[in-house]
Design a protein around this motif. Structure first.
Motif, mmCIF file in Angstrom:
data_model
loop_
_atom_site.group_PDB
_atom_site.id
_atom_site.type_symbol
_atom_site.label_atom_id
_atom_site.label_comp_id
_atom_site.label_asym_id
_atom_site.label_seq_id
_atom_site.Cartn_x
_atom_site.Cartn_y
_atom_site.Cartn_z
ATOM 1 N N GLY A 179 29.183 -79.760 -8.972
ATOM 2 C CA GLY A 179 30.316 -79.460 -8.105
ATOM 3 C C GLY A 179 30.617 -80.499 -7.051
ATOM 4 O O GLY A 179 31.471 -80.274 -6.175
ATOM 5 N N VAL A 180 29.968 -81.662 -7.123
ATOM 6 C CA VAL A 180 30.101 -82.659 -6.059
ATOM 7 C C VAL A 180 30.383 -84.037 -6.648
ATOM 8 O O VAL A 180 29.759 -84.449 -7.627
ATOM 9 N N GLN A 283 29.537 -78.176 -1.066
ATOM 10 C CA GLN A 283 29.220 -77.916 -2.475
ATOM 11 C C GLN A 283 27.910 -78.557 -2.917
ATOM 12 O O GLN A 283 27.549 -78.489 -4.092
ATOM 13 N N ILE A 284 27.210 -79.207 -1.999
ATOM 14 C CA ILE A 284 25.910 -79.798 -2.347
ATOM 15 C C ILE A 284 24.888 -78.675 -2.497
ATOM 16 O O ILE A 284 24.731 -77.839 -1.602
ATOM 17 N N SER A 285 24.195 -78.652 -3.630
ATOM 18 C CA SER A 285 23.211 -77.598 -3.874
ATOM 19 C C SER A 285 21.803 -78.132 -4.088
ATOM 20 O O SER A 285 20.834 -77.373 -4.052
ATOM 21 N N ILE A 286 21.684 -79.450 -4.315
ATOM 22 C CA ILE A 286 20.393 -80.074 -4.577
ATOM 23 C C ILE A 286 20.085 -81.089 -3.477
ATOM 24 O O ILE A 286 20.912 -81.963 -3.190
ATOM 25 N N PRO A 287 18.919 -81.028 -2.849
ATOM 26 C CA PRO A 287 18.543 -82.048 -1.873
ATOM 27 C C PRO A 287 18.550 -83.431 -2.512
ATOM 28 O O PRO A 287 18.312 -83.577 -3.720
ATOM 29 N N ALA A 288 18.826 -84.449 -1.698
ATOM 30 C CA ALA A 288 18.885 -85.809 -2.235
ATOM 31 C C ALA A 288 18.432 -86.822 -1.194
ATOM 32 O O ALA A 288 18.616 -86.626 0.006
ATOM 33 N N ILE A 289 17.848 -87.897 -1.699
ATOM 34 C CA ILE A 289 17.568 -89.077 -0.885
ATOM 35 C C ILE A 289 18.562 -90.151 -1.293
ATOM 36 O O ILE A 289 18.708 -90.453 -2.488
ATOM 37 N N LEU A 290 19.266 -90.716 -0.334
ATOM 38 C CA LEU A 290 20.205 -91.802 -0.593
ATOM 39 C C LEU A 290 19.401 -93.093 -0.487
ATOM 40 O O LEU A 290 19.134 -93.583 0.609
ATOM 41 N N ALA A 291 18.970 -93.602 -1.625
ATOM 42 C CA ALA A 291 17.880 -94.576 -1.681
ATOM 43 C C ALA A 291 18.128 -95.830 -0.855
ATOM 44 O O ALA A 291 17.265 -96.238 -0.072
ATOM 45 N N GLU A 292 19.275 -96.462 -1.025
ATOM 46 C CA GLU A 292 19.525 -97.702 -0.289
ATOM 47 C C GLU A 292 19.631 -97.464 1.209
ATOM 48 O O GLU A 292 19.223 -98.290 2.024
ATOM 49 N N ALA A 293 20.198 -96.331 1.592
ATOM 50 C CA ALA A 293 20.413 -96.022 3.007
ATOM 51 C C ALA A 293 19.201 -95.380 3.667
ATOM 52 O O ALA A 293 19.163 -95.235 4.891
ATOM 53 N N LYS A 294 18.208 -94.971 2.858
ATOM 54 C CA LYS A 294 17.034 -94.270 3.382
ATOM 55 C C LYS A 294 17.441 -93.039 4.189
ATOM 56 O O LYS A 294 16.884 -92.747 5.252
ATOM 57 N N ALA A 295 18.412 -92.308 3.692
ATOM 58 C CA ALA A 295 18.891 -91.091 4.352
ATOM 59 C C ALA A 295 18.617 -89.895 3.457
ATOM 60 O O ALA A 295 18.506 -90.022 2.236
ATOM 61 N N ILE A 327 24.193 -92.975 9.470
ATOM 62 C CA ILE A 327 23.899 -91.826 8.598
ATOM 63 C C ILE A 327 25.194 -91.232 8.055
ATOM 64 O O ILE A 327 25.313 -90.923 6.862
ATOM 65 N N ALA A 328 26.190 -91.077 8.943
ATOM 66 C CA ALA A 328 27.482 -90.523 8.525
ATOM 67 C C ALA A 328 28.158 -91.424 7.503
ATOM 68 O O ALA A 328 28.753 -90.947 6.526
ATOM 69 N N TYR A 335 28.681 -89.632 -1.162
ATOM 70 C CA TYR A 335 29.504 -88.433 -1.416
ATOM 71 C C TYR A 335 30.904 -88.724 -0.873
ATOM 72 O O TYR A 335 31.214 -88.378 0.276
ATOM 73 N N PRO A 336 31.770 -89.386 -1.642
ATOM 74 C CA PRO A 336 33.056 -89.885 -1.134
ATOM 75 C C PRO A 336 33.992 -88.811 -0.596
ATOM 76 O O PRO A 336 34.913 -89.128 0.175
ATOM 77 N N ASN A 337 33.786 -87.562 -0.953
ATOM 78 C CA ASN A 337 34.649 -86.491 -0.446
ATOM 79 C C ASN A 337 34.137 -85.880 0.859
ATOM 80 O O ASN A 337 34.752 -84.949 1.394
ATOM 81 N N ILE A 338 33.040 -86.400 1.361
ATOM 82 C CA ILE A 338 32.468 -85.861 2.592
ATOM 83 C C ILE A 338 32.704 -86.837 3.748
ATOM 84 O O ILE A 338 32.299 -87.999 3.684
ATOM 85 N N ASN A 339 33.358 -86.356 4.777
ATOM 86 C CA ASN A 339 33.610 -87.137 5.985
ATOM 87 C C ASN A 339 33.159 -86.307 7.186
ATOM 88 O O ASN A 339 33.825 -85.332 7.558
#
Length: 415
Positions: A179-180, A283-295, A327-328, A335-339
């Protein structure tokens, strides 16, 4: 034999130690310099992650840290300063950044995080806590081939250690998180990981402890300790005097300040991390690590949390707005639809994570003091190791055989 125990520190580790000590029949008091409602235990990503087997002190981290030193938005920032404690820590940290250290540490981290995950679930079930807790795994999202290759190497090590991990392409990511909109070339899916909403668990635990007879004292800052014959006899706070048979030091980044009073030079540095929460439906349902950003991204109960950065700049709670923006920005890149809004970023909070030089916690009694058990230095893994550390502390004080071998966690270990 029942003992009077004072726990210095009311975060996840202090409360879990209180939980298991009270189960053993000890008389327990918890004192904390805060109002027992803030700090790293409340602003973390909520992960219970056996997959996080690589310690902060890994090959190449010091070099990368030097490269990032002058960037206000880098994932890792080390403020250069002439401070003897920091210099000692940095020297020991650099010595630990080896392949051999990672190979030795990874099984230890797996064991304590795996035990902690099982205990966390057991506490929620046994005590009928209402705290949010889910077992959906974790996605490691990668945007570049180089990062994906590095993460694949780490996943291979995880699999060797018996953890569930597999590579996923972009289509595989979409199947897991349909969904994301996600901007990534691929990643790793760690099915072994769980997640929670930290403040809910902390709230449930405080209610349980009070009902179990544990006394919680907020806004009590330790100012002095009386030591006789190699043991702490009294603890003086800003408002009262405490006496106990056993002391547990679980004061996070402040722990090394207090150990100086017993002549122990506990190498610790505060690593500041930030979080931004949004109640907008992502709509995020699964935790995630944003690897390059370390977020980190975590879908919590009623909101989504974006967390990250490691700022080693001493003990302070100053909010660096550039790092919040980083971080933002990372959230939007993946997640390009998240601002995230200006208000959400303005409400960002931070917490201090206690960093040992080798990325392993200090758990056990120092030879400097016979009635002090130290439980500190868990870095970014305090939430993932909290329940297991609490159990180990209780086993030490109750003269039971520890559930894990503790030699590698000894507070007196040399670097």
């Amino acid at each position: 034999m029942q003992k009077r125990v004072i726990i210095i520190g009311g975060g996840i580790i202090g409360l879990c130690a209180a939980y298991y000590l009270s189960k053993e029949g000890h008389s327990v008091k918890v004192i904390d310099q805060s109002n027992l409602n803030s700090g790293a235990s409340y602003v973390n990503a909520g992960y219970l992650s056996p997959s996080h087997i690589i310690p902060l002190s890994a090959p190449g981290v010091m070099k990368k840290g030097l490269q990032w030193m002058f960037s206000p938005t880098s994932p890792l920032y080390v403020k250069p300063r002439f401070d003897l404690d920091f210099i000692k820590w940095a020297w020991a940290f650099n010595k630990s950044c080896t392949v051999e250290h990672v190979k030795k540490s990874a099984p230890l981290i797996r064991d304590i995080t795996g035990l902690s995950q099982r205990l966390f679930e057991d506490i929620i079930s046994t005590e009928k806590f209402s705290a949010h807790y889910e077992k959906k795994g974790l996605l490691m999202l990668c945007q570049t081939p180089k990062t994906l290759e590095n993460e694949l190497n780490m996943a291979e090590l995880a699999v060797e250690l018996g953890l569930e991990a597999k590579e996923v392409c972009l289509e595989g990511i979409k199947e897991i998180e349909p969904g994301v909109a996600i901007n990534a070339i691929g990643g790793i899916y760690y099915k072994c990981d769980h997640h929670s909403t930290p403040q809910e668990f902390m709230s449930d635990m405080k209610v349980y402890l009070k009902n179990a007879g544990v006394t919680l004292h907020g806004n009590e800052k330790v100012v002095d300790m009386e030591i006789q014959n190699g043991a702490i006899r009294t603890i003086q706070t800003n408002s009262q005097l405490f006496q106990a048979d056993e002391i547990v030091l679980a004061a996070g980044s402040w722990s090394s300040i207090l150990t100086k009073k017993i002549g122990l030079d506990l190498l610790l540095q505060a690593g500041k991390g930030y979080r931004i929460d949004t109640e907008i439906e992502t709509q995020i349902s699964i935790p995630a690590i944003l690897a390059e950003a370390k977020a980190a991204v975590t879908p919590m109960n009623g909101f989504t949390r974006f967390a990250g950065t490691m700022e080693i700049a001493g003990i302070n709670h100053n909010i660096n707005r550039a790092r919040v923006e980083a971080i933002a920005s990372a959230a939007n890149r993946y997640y390009p639809n998240i601002n995230l809004s200006h208000e959400e970023k303005g409400n960002a909070a931070c917490g201090l994570r206690p960093l040992s030089p080798d990325g392993l916690p200090y758990i056990g009694k120092s030879n400097k003091c016979k009635n002090l058990t130290i439980a500190a230095g868990h870095a970014m893994m305090g939430w993932s190791m909290g329940t297991a550390t609490g159990l180990l502390v209780s086993e030490i004080i109750s003269d039971k055989r520890p559930s894990l071998e503790l030699n590698q966690f000894h507070p007196d270990r040399r670097f």
